[in-house]
Each structure stands twice: as structure tokens, then as C-alpha cells.
Design an enzyme around this catalytic site. Structure first.
Site, PDB file in Angstrom:
ATOM      1  N   CYS A  55      -2.303  -2.896   7.403  1.00 11.40           N
ATOM      2  CA  CYS A  55      -2.132  -3.742   6.218  1.00 11.40           C
ATOM      3  C   CYS A  55      -0.816  -4.512   6.202  1.00 11.40           C
ATOM      4  CB  CYS A  55      -2.332  -2.907   4.960  1.00 11.40           C
ATOM      5  SG  CYS A  55      -4.064  -2.366   4.843  1.00 11.40           S
ATOM      6  N   ASP A  71      -4.567  -0.706  -2.018  1.00 16.07           N
ATOM      7  CA  ASP A  71      -5.880  -0.539  -1.407  1.00 16.07           C
ATOM      8  C   ASP A  71      -6.754   0.157  -2.457  1.00 16.07           C
ATOM      9  OD1 ASP A  71      -7.031  -1.175   1.111  1.00 16.07           O
ATOM     10  OD2 ASP A  71      -7.068   0.932   1.705  1.00 16.07           O
ATOM     11  N   HIS A 113     -10.733   1.008  -3.094  1.00 19.80           N
ATOM     12  CA  HIS A 113     -12.110   0.947  -2.596  1.00 19.80           C
ATOM     13  C   HIS A 113     -13.107   1.650  -3.519  1.00 19.80           C
ATOM     14  CE1 HIS A 113     -10.513  -0.497   1.162  1.00 19.80           C
ATOM     15  NE2 HIS A 113      -9.950   0.637   1.510  1.00 19.80           N
ATOM     16  N   HIS A 118     -10.696   6.973   1.503  1.00 24.24           N
ATOM     17  CA  HIS A 118      -9.299   6.877   1.066  1.00 24.24           C
ATOM     18  C   HIS A 118      -9.190   5.833  -0.037  1.00 24.24           C
ATOM     19  CE1 HIS A 118      -9.722   3.540   3.868  1.00 24.24           C
ATOM     20  NE2 HIS A 118      -8.758   2.945   3.187  1.00 24.24           N
ATOM     21  N   LYS A 144      -7.004  -4.808  -3.464  1.00 27.24           N
ATOM     22  CA  LYS A 144      -7.779  -5.390  -2.363  1.00 27.24           C
ATOM     23  C   LYS A 144      -8.724  -4.340  -1.806  1.00 27.24           C
ATOM     24  CE  LYS A 144      -4.147  -4.124   0.841  1.00 27.24           C
ATOM     25  NZ  LYS A 144      -4.957  -3.231   1.701  1.00 27.24           N
ATOM     26  N   ASP A 163       0.800  -1.244   0.000  1.00 34.13           N
ATOM     27  CA  ASP A 163       0.000   0.000   0.000  1.00 34.13           C
ATOM     28  C   ASP A 163       0.829   1.289   0.000  1.00 34.13           C
ATOM     29  OD1 ASP A 163      -1.881  -1.976   0.212  1.00 34.13           O
ATOM     30  OD2 ASP A 163      -2.910  -1.151   1.944  1.00 34.13           O
TER      31      ASP A 163
HETATM   32  C1  VGL Z   1      -4.891   0.613   5.551  1.00 30.82           C
HETATM   33  C2  VGL Z   1      -6.539   1.390   6.950  1.00 30.82           C
HETATM   34  C3  VGL Z   1      -7.463   1.312   5.939  1.00 30.82           C
HETATM   35  C4  VGL Z   1      -3.452   0.239   5.361  1.00 30.82           C
HETATM   36  C5  VGL Z   1      -5.807   0.529   4.530  1.00 30.82           C
HETATM   37  O1  VGL Z   1      -2.959   0.251   4.226  1.00 30.82           O
HETATM   38  O2  VGL Z   1      -2.793  -0.077   6.383  1.00 30.82           O
HETATM   39  N1  VGL Z   1      -5.264   1.030   6.762  1.00 30.82           N
HETATM   40  N2  VGL Z   1      -7.086   0.885   4.722  1.00 30.82           N
HETATM   41 ZN    ZN Z   2      -8.473   0.928   3.094  1.00 28.49          ZN
END
Ligand code: VGL
Ligand code: ZN
Length: 203
Positions: free
Chosen positions: A151, A46, A48, A81, A106, A8
């Protein structure tokens, strides 16, 4: 065969981003330096939809940082995010992305979050990452990225459970630390489960 996973490393997790991880930008040069030692590099992303259940904005009356029950799992509510196809979801500009063999996305299902690059938080669906790595003969995985306490932790623990020999490059990770000490505790949890905690020069 060994592989490196960049977890990420996206704009929204860097300073100025929607879910900025303190000093998150400091891991970019580490990511590039370690990558130069690997022939196989995977990035998780990440990714979404705008209606994702982890966004506080999709739960009227709930605040960022609160936890809710989501399909039987405890879910922290985050600011919007890494919305698909936005600049915040893109990989960090300073990354040498030409080194990446494959990106695994993901968190695409609006109903469940996915901290790990391998499975959603309910371990219901696989992203195909473990199978893909095995098909390439990977037995050892090195990991770094954001965020240590979410993550990175989830990806490392799943990888270990999947039977990969694991090393975590600690200086290549930074955490959210919603509660003081979360990242430290995550590192100790990983170490306790047999994950090697290493420096970047060990690569
Ligand atoms: C993450 C919170 C929400 C991460 C991703 O990459 O650690 N944390 N989405
Ligand atoms: Zn996330």
C-alpha cells in the site's frame, strides 16, 4: 502547502494482527513524531467487506499467498484482514489520531482490491483523495506507513503520477516481504521514479 499521509496504520498490520507486518509497530512513534511537523494529515484505512475478493477464505481451495486472476489483474490472496467495523480495521491505538484531518477508506468494493489510497488496483475508481488534496492547495506529499511493498508503494506511485512532489519517510515504513527483498525493490522503484527517500528528521 504540504501534507502527510499515514498509510494503513491499522491493528491488523501490527504484530498480533491478521496480516501482521514484521516490526510494524515500530513505525507508530515515527508517525507521531513526523506528524508534529505538519498542519495537514490524512490517514488511509484498508476497509474490506467480509466477502472481499482478496481474502483466500473466499476462494475455496486457494491458499494465503497464492495469486489468482481477478478481473484481469493478478491478485495476491490474503488472510481476512481489516474487515469493516472490526477492531483489526481500527487505527493503531498509539497513534495521535487527533492530528488527522481526514481518513480515506479503500478496498470497500468486494470485487477489486485497492492498495493505493488514490485508486483501486485497476485504476477504475478514484477515492477522491487527489482532488481533496488539490482543493486544499497541497502540492507536496510526505508518506509513511504499512506496508512498504504494497500500500505504501502503490500510494506513492499514484501520488507521483498525480503530480504531487513526493517524499517517503523510509524509517516510518515496514514491508510484508512475501518474497525476500520485495520492500527493498519497492524503495528502489520509488526512488527511480523521482520520489525522494528521506529520514524523519528531514521533516
Ligand atoms: C495491504 C495487503 C492487503 C497494505 C493491504 O496495507 O499494504 N497489503 N491489504
Ligand atoms: Zn487489504
Amino acid at each position: 502547502m504540504r501534507a502527510l499521509i499515514w498509510v494503513d496504520l491499522q491493528n491488523d498490520f501490527l504484530p498480533g494482527g491478521a496480516l501482521a507486518v514484521p516490526q510494524g509497530d515500530e513505525v507508530i512513534p515515527v508517525a507521531n513524531r513526523v506528524a508534529a511537523r505538519f498542519d495537514l494529515i490524512v490517514a488511509t484505512q484498508d476497509w474490506h467487506p467480509q466477502n472481499h475478493a482478496s481474502f483466500a477464505s473466499n476462494h475455496p481451495g486457494k491458499k494465503i499467498g497464492e495469486s489468482i486472476d481477478l478481473g484481469g489483474l493478478s491478485q495476491v490472496l490474503w488472510p481476512d484482514h481489516c474487515v469493516e467495523n472490526t477492531r483489526g480495521a481500527e487505527l493503531a491505538p498509539g497513534l495521535e489520531v487527533g492530528r488527522i484531518t481526514r481518513v480515506f477508506q479503500k478496498g470497500t468494493d468486494p470485487e477489486i482490491d485497492s492498495y493505493s489510497g488514490f485508486y483501486d488496483n485497476g485504476h477504475r475508481k478514484s477515492t477522491g483523495l487527489a482532488e481533496w488534496l488539490r482543493s486544499r492547495g497541497v502540492e507536496e506529499l510526505w508518506l509513511l506507513g504499512l506496508a512498504t511493498d504494497y500500500c505504501v508503494r502503490a500510494t506513492a506511485l499514484d501520488a507521483q503520477q498525480e503530480g504531487f512532489r513526493m517524499a517517503l519517510v523510509e524509517e516510518g515504513c515496514r514491508g510484508v516481504d512475501l518474497n525476500v527483498g520485495d520492500s527493498k525493490a519497492a524503495i528502489e522503484e520509488m526512488r527511480g521514479k523521482g520520489i525522494r527517500i528521506v529520514g524523519s528528521d528531514a521533516a
